[in-house]
Design an enzyme around this catalytic site. Structure first.
Site, PDB file in Angstrom:
ATOM      1  N   SER A   1      46.723 105.443 -55.898  1.00 36.02           N
ATOM      2  CA  SER A   1      45.574 106.321 -56.163  1.00 36.02           C
ATOM      3  C   SER A   1      46.008 107.787 -56.170  1.00 36.02           C
ATOM      4  O   SER A   1      47.133 108.118 -55.773  1.00 36.02           O
ATOM      5  CB  SER A   1      44.513 106.119 -55.076  1.00 36.02           C
ATOM      6  OG  SER A   1      44.906 106.783 -53.898  1.00 36.02           O
TER       7      SER A   1
ATOM      8  N   SER B   1      47.962 109.369 -53.398  1.00 31.98           N
ATOM      9  CA  SER B   1      49.369 109.003 -53.187  1.00 31.98           C
ATOM     10  C   SER B   1      50.289 109.564 -54.277  1.00 31.98           C
ATOM     11  O   SER B   1      51.508 109.618 -54.081  1.00 31.98           O
ATOM     12  CB  SER B   1      49.521 107.472 -53.196  1.00 31.98           C
ATOM     13  OG  SER B   1      48.728 106.891 -52.207  1.00 31.98           O
TER      14      SER B   1
ATOM     15  N   ARG C   1      39.162  88.243 -65.486  1.00 29.53           N
ATOM     16  CA  ARG C   1      39.406  86.792 -65.389  1.00 29.53           C
ATOM     17  C   ARG C   1      38.461  85.948 -66.235  1.00 29.53           C
ATOM     18  O   ARG C   1      38.866  84.940 -66.800  1.00 29.53           O
ATOM     19  CB  ARG C   1      39.281  86.324 -63.931  1.00 29.53           C
ATOM     20  CG  ARG C   1      40.510  86.589 -63.110  1.00 29.53           C
ATOM     21  CD  ARG C   1      40.380  85.934 -61.732  1.00 29.53           C
ATOM     22  NE  ARG C   1      41.278  86.582 -60.800  1.00 29.53           N
ATOM     23  CZ  ARG C   1      40.949  86.933 -59.557  1.00 29.53           C
ATOM     24  NH1 ARG C   1      39.731  86.680 -59.091  1.00 29.53           N
ATOM     25  NH2 ARG C   1      41.829  87.518 -58.775  1.00 29.53           N
TER      26      ARG C   1
ATOM     27  N   CYS D   1      42.864  84.455 -54.672  1.00 32.24           N
ATOM     28  CA  CYS D   1      43.824  83.864 -53.730  1.00 32.24           C
ATOM     29  C   CYS D   1      43.354  82.520 -53.145  1.00 32.24           C
ATOM     30  O   CYS D   1      44.167  81.685 -52.744  1.00 32.24           O
ATOM     31  CB  CYS D   1      44.129  84.848 -52.606  1.00 32.24           C
ATOM     32  SG  CYS D   1      42.702  85.715 -51.962  1.00 32.24           S
TER      33      CYS D   1
ATOM     34  N   GLN E   1      40.049  82.068 -44.284  1.00 31.88           N
ATOM     35  CA  GLN E   1      40.869  82.999 -45.058  1.00 31.88           C
ATOM     36  C   GLN E   1      41.441  84.133 -44.219  1.00 31.88           C
ATOM     37  O   GLN E   1      40.776  84.688 -43.346  1.00 31.88           O
ATOM     38  CB  GLN E   1      40.040  83.564 -46.218  1.00 31.88           C
ATOM     39  CG  GLN E   1      39.543  82.462 -47.126  1.00 31.88           C
ATOM     40  CD  GLN E   1      38.820  82.930 -48.367  1.00 31.88           C
ATOM     41  OE1 GLN E   1      37.946  82.224 -48.845  1.00 31.88           O
ATOM     42  NE2 GLN E   1      39.169  84.096 -48.910  1.00 31.88           N
TER      43      GLN E   1
ATOM     44  N   ARG F   1      36.138  84.222 -43.185  1.00 31.46           N
ATOM     45  CA  ARG F   1      37.294  85.064 -42.835  1.00 31.46           C
ATOM     46  C   ARG F   1      37.645  84.791 -41.382  1.00 31.46           C
ATOM     47  O   ARG F   1      36.766  84.794 -40.521  1.00 31.46           O
ATOM     48  CB  ARG F   1      36.928  86.541 -43.019  1.00 31.46           C
ATOM     49  CG  ARG F   1      38.074  87.489 -42.763  1.00 31.46           C
ATOM     50  CD  ARG F   1      39.015  87.616 -43.925  1.00 31.46           C
ATOM     51  NE  ARG F   1      38.403  88.167 -45.117  1.00 31.46           N
ATOM     52  CZ  ARG F   1      38.900  88.018 -46.342  1.00 31.46           C
ATOM     53  NH1 ARG F   1      40.015  87.333 -46.551  1.00 31.46           N
ATOM     54  NH2 ARG F   1      38.286  88.562 -47.377  1.00 31.46           N
TER      55      ARG F   1
ATOM     56  N   HIS G   1      45.825  81.378 -46.463  1.00 31.07           N
ATOM     57  CA  HIS G   1      44.470  80.805 -46.481  1.00 31.07           C
ATOM     58  C   HIS G   1      44.547  79.295 -46.235  1.00 31.07           C
ATOM     59  O   HIS G   1      45.296  78.582 -46.915  1.00 31.07           O
ATOM     60  CB  HIS G   1      43.810  81.022 -47.842  1.00 31.07           C
ATOM     61  CG  HIS G   1      43.437  82.457 -48.121  1.00 31.07           C
ATOM     62  ND1 HIS G   1      43.547  83.468 -47.200  1.00 31.07           N
ATOM     63  CD2 HIS G   1      42.929  83.036 -49.233  1.00 31.07           C
ATOM     64  CE1 HIS G   1      43.123  84.603 -47.735  1.00 31.07           C
ATOM     65  NE2 HIS G   1      42.755  84.374 -48.966  1.00 31.07           N
TER      66      HIS G   1
ATOM     67  N   THR H   1      48.820  86.483 -50.391  1.00 32.38           N
ATOM     68  CA  THR H   1      49.357  87.621 -51.158  1.00 32.38           C
ATOM     69  C   THR H   1      50.595  87.220 -51.959  1.00 32.38           C
ATOM     70  O   THR H   1      51.031  87.948 -52.837  1.00 32.38           O
ATOM     71  CB  THR H   1      49.692  88.845 -50.263  1.00 32.38           C
ATOM     72  OG1 THR H   1      50.630  88.444 -49.261  1.00 32.38           O
ATOM     73  CG2 THR H   1      48.459  89.423 -49.624  1.00 32.38           C
TER      74      THR H   1
HETATM   75  P1  NAP Z   1      44.481  97.162 -51.140  1.00 35.61           P
HETATM   76  O1  NAP Z   1      45.371  96.762 -50.023  1.00 35.61           O
HETATM   77  O2  NAP Z   1      43.210  97.855 -50.827  1.00 35.61           O
HETATM   78  O3  NAP Z   1      45.357  98.102 -52.142  1.00 35.61           O
HETATM   79  C1  NAP Z   1      44.752  98.807 -53.220  1.00 35.61           C
HETATM   80  C2  NAP Z   1      45.822  99.557 -54.011  1.00 35.61           C
HETATM   81  O4  NAP Z   1      45.190 100.199 -55.146  1.00 35.61           O
HETATM   82  C3  NAP Z   1      46.524 100.684 -53.239  1.00 35.61           C
HETATM   83  O5  NAP Z   1      47.840 100.819 -53.737  1.00 35.61           O
HETATM   84  C4  NAP Z   1      45.716 101.928 -53.627  1.00 35.61           C
HETATM   85  O6  NAP Z   1      46.466 103.130 -53.541  1.00 35.61           O
HETATM   86  C5  NAP Z   1      45.430 101.616 -55.090  1.00 35.61           C
HETATM   87  N1  NAP Z   1      44.237 102.323 -55.587  1.00 35.61           N
HETATM   88  C6  NAP Z   1      43.026 102.441 -54.967  1.00 35.61           C
HETATM   89  N2  NAP Z   1      42.160 103.150 -55.751  1.00 35.61           N
HETATM   90  C7  NAP Z   1      42.845 103.484 -56.868  1.00 35.61           C
HETATM   91  C8  NAP Z   1      42.509 104.238 -58.038  1.00 35.61           C
HETATM   92  N3  NAP Z   1      41.285 104.785 -58.227  1.00 35.61           N
HETATM   93  N4  NAP Z   1      43.464 104.398 -58.994  1.00 35.61           N
HETATM   94  C9  NAP Z   1      44.717 103.882 -58.832  1.00 35.61           C
HETATM   95  N5  NAP Z   1      45.092 103.168 -57.735  1.00 35.61           N
HETATM   96  C10 NAP Z   1      44.166 102.972 -56.770  1.00 35.61           C
HETATM   97  O7  NAP Z   1      44.085  95.894 -52.045  1.00 35.61           O
HETATM   98  P2  NAP Z   1      44.847  94.464 -52.193  1.00 35.61           P
HETATM   99  O8  NAP Z   1      44.422  93.507 -51.167  1.00 35.61           O
HETATM  100  O9  NAP Z   1      46.287  94.730 -52.385  1.00 35.61           O
HETATM  101  O10 NAP Z   1      44.191  93.904 -53.534  1.00 35.61           O
HETATM  102  C11 NAP Z   1      44.486  94.440 -54.805  1.00 35.61           C
HETATM  103  C12 NAP Z   1      43.797  93.596 -55.861  1.00 35.61           C
HETATM  104  O11 NAP Z   1      44.333  92.281 -55.833  1.00 35.61           O
HETATM  105  C13 NAP Z   1      42.290  93.466 -55.658  1.00 35.61           C
HETATM  106  O12 NAP Z   1      41.654  93.472 -56.922  1.00 35.61           O
HETATM  107  C14 NAP Z   1      42.145  92.112 -54.994  1.00 35.61           C
HETATM  108  O13 NAP Z   1      40.891  91.522 -55.238  1.00 35.61           O
HETATM  109  C15 NAP Z   1      43.274  91.339 -55.674  1.00 35.61           C
HETATM  110  N6  NAP Z   1      43.799  90.223 -54.884  1.00 35.61           N
HETATM  111  C16 NAP Z   1      44.095  90.380 -53.583  1.00 35.61           C
HETATM  112  C17 NAP Z   1      44.635  89.313 -52.878  1.00 35.61           C
HETATM  113  C18 NAP Z   1      44.986  89.428 -51.414  1.00 35.61           C
HETATM  114  O14 NAP Z   1      45.304  88.373 -50.802  1.00 35.61           O
HETATM  115  N7  NAP Z   1      44.959  90.606 -50.827  1.00 35.61           N
HETATM  116  C19 NAP Z   1      44.883  88.104 -53.511  1.00 35.61           C
HETATM  117  C20 NAP Z   1      44.563  87.972 -54.866  1.00 35.61           C
HETATM  118  C21 NAP Z   1      44.026  89.042 -55.532  1.00 35.61           C
HETATM  119  P3  NAP Z   1      46.392 104.135 -52.250  1.00 35.61           P
HETATM  120  O15 NAP Z   1      47.327 103.579 -51.219  1.00 35.61           O
HETATM  121  O16 NAP Z   1      46.875 105.430 -52.814  1.00 35.61           O
HETATM  122  O17 NAP Z   1      44.970 104.152 -51.810  1.00 35.61           O
END
Ligand code: NAP
Length: 357
Positions: A37, A40, A113, A151, A178, A236, A243, A336
């Site tokens: 974002s 960063s 999706r 996931c 989860q 959760r 999970h 993840t």
């Molecule tokens: P997260 O930990 O909240 O990480 C979000 C990432 O996106 C961070 O790098 C953040 O950067 C960046 N970001 C936030 N706002 C942004 C913006 N406006 N422009 C550009 N970058 C931005 O989320 P996550 O769990 O990794 O999940 C990411 C995606 O994968 C989600 O859509 C989620 O539904 C999907 N997903 C997650 C999982 C899982 O197990 N976690 C599994 C399958 C799918 P900063 O650090 O700079 O804020």
């Protein structure tokens, strides 16, 4: 072979860190762009990312400068394929811009999706859905987009596929437990989850139900949903990664627990036949002990080394006497890795092996 240059959107988050970790020394891909974002952008990755993996941050990534989620920046970094781990609210627009700019995008987000010409791919389960990319090209897309499932869907669809092939499926019910990392880096406050569980995850049950039907259905110029009744209840729990899911199913043809176990153990898909670098051998591991799988013990299952966390672990396969042709079991899938970054990397390997990128 020249390596394909790849970039990661959302590289500092829960899933983003998995990409950085799994792409170290990748034989086919070179990570040349890390994005996050606005807060960063311009920082070194070591300062922008609160690294939580026990493997340590790779040195080469630590010194990279975080760039904006902007196609021009990705072009400057020489990127050809973009992995997206953005929050879903921002993913729709950014992923579309990347496709319009000619990139191949592999997304973990839910944003595209359910689009009519976008496949949700688990490479072992429905690699033939990549045919939908032809449809994207016909509709004038410059790049291409493939998504991975939610996931929770990931391990579920993987374990269902061999049963669907061998015995047919009528009904599937799943109750999930989860992990916290599934809610993202700042997802669940510790005060809400320690000594507790939360019996609600926004939109999760709907996603699981819709995605399983798309993934297990056919693609013939358009997606046709599988004719299975699917119901989910999602919780959760206080587990970091992995999970766990309790599955109840009704098969079309009668099958004993031993037969179900055998068809799962024998199952393999295109990644195994093509010996893709991140393909787990085998993709489904069936445990015979009465108290497995367990997240702490089984979430990193999968071999070879590059496929750690990529296997779906199934256990406690038994008859469900309350249902005609009923079978129940427990599965574990790393959210993840198999549920996000690892599955997406396997999709990218499949695209490369099929000369689609
Ligand atoms: P997260 O930990 O909240 O990480 C979000 C990432 O996106 C961070 O790098 C953040 O950067 C960046 N970001 C936030 N706002 C942004 C913006 N406006 N422009 C550009 N970058 C931005 O989320 P996550 O769990 O990794 O999940 C990411 C995606 O994968 C989600 O859509 C989620 O539904 C999907 N997903 C997650 C999982 C899982 O197990 N976690 C599994 C399958 C799918 P900063 O650090 O700079 O804020």
């Amino acid at each position: 072979m020249d390596k394909v240059r790849v970039g990661v959107l959302g590289s500092t988050g829960s899933v983003g860190q998995r990409y950085v970790n799994m792409l170290r020394d990748h034989p086919w891909f070179e990570l040349t762009a890390l994005s996050a974002s606005a807060s960063s952008v311009g920082k070194r990755y070591r300062d922008a990312s609160k690294w939580v993996l026990d493997t340590g941050m790779p040195e080469w990534a630590a010194d990279m400068t975080v760039i904006a989620a902007d196609p021009k920046e990705f072009k400057k970094a020489g990127v050809e394929l973009v992995f997206s781990a953005l929050p879903s609210e921002v993913a729709k627009a950014v992923e579309s811009e990347m496709v319009d700019a000619g990139f191949a995008v592999v997304a973990d987000t839910s944003a595209h999706r359910m689009d009519p010409d976008v496949p949700i791919v688990i490479p072992e389960v429905n690699s033939q859905h990549l045919d939908a990319i032809e449809g994207q090209r016909k509709r004038g897309k410059r790049g291409l987009i493939v998504t991975g499932p939610n996931c929770t869907t990931s391990g579920l669809a993987m374990s269902l596929k061999p049963v669907q092939i061998s015995y047919g499926l009528k009904t599937v019910l799943v109750s999930t437990m989860q992990a916290l990392s599934g809610a993202g880096f700042f997802g669940v406050p510790s005060m809400a989850i320690v000594d507790n569980l939360v019996p609600y995850i926004k939109n999760e049950e709907e996603k699981v139900q819709q995605e399983v039907l798309k993934i297990l259905g056919d693609y013939e110029g358009g997606f046709k949903q599988a004719r299975i009744r699917v119901g989910a209840s999602c919780q959760r729990v206080c587990v970091l990664d992995g999970h766990t899911e309790a599955v109840f199913m009704v098969t079309e043809k009668a099958a004993s627990p031993e037969e179900v176990a055998r068809c799962m153990e024998k199952f393999e898909g295109e990644p195994q036949r093509l010996r893709l670098p991140s393909a787990p051998m085998p993709p489904i591991i069936v445990r015979k002990e009465p108290d497995r799988p367990q997240p702490r013990l089984d979430r990193m299952a999968g071999s070879p080394e590059r496929a750690r966390g990529m296997a779906t672990v199934v256990g406690r396969i038994r008859r469900e006497e309350a249902l005609e042709n009923g079978i129940k079991y427990v599965l574990l899938s790393h959210n993840t890795i198999r549920g996000a970054a690892g599955n997406a990397i396997l999709i990218a390997e499949l695209l490369k092996a099929k000369d689609m990128i």
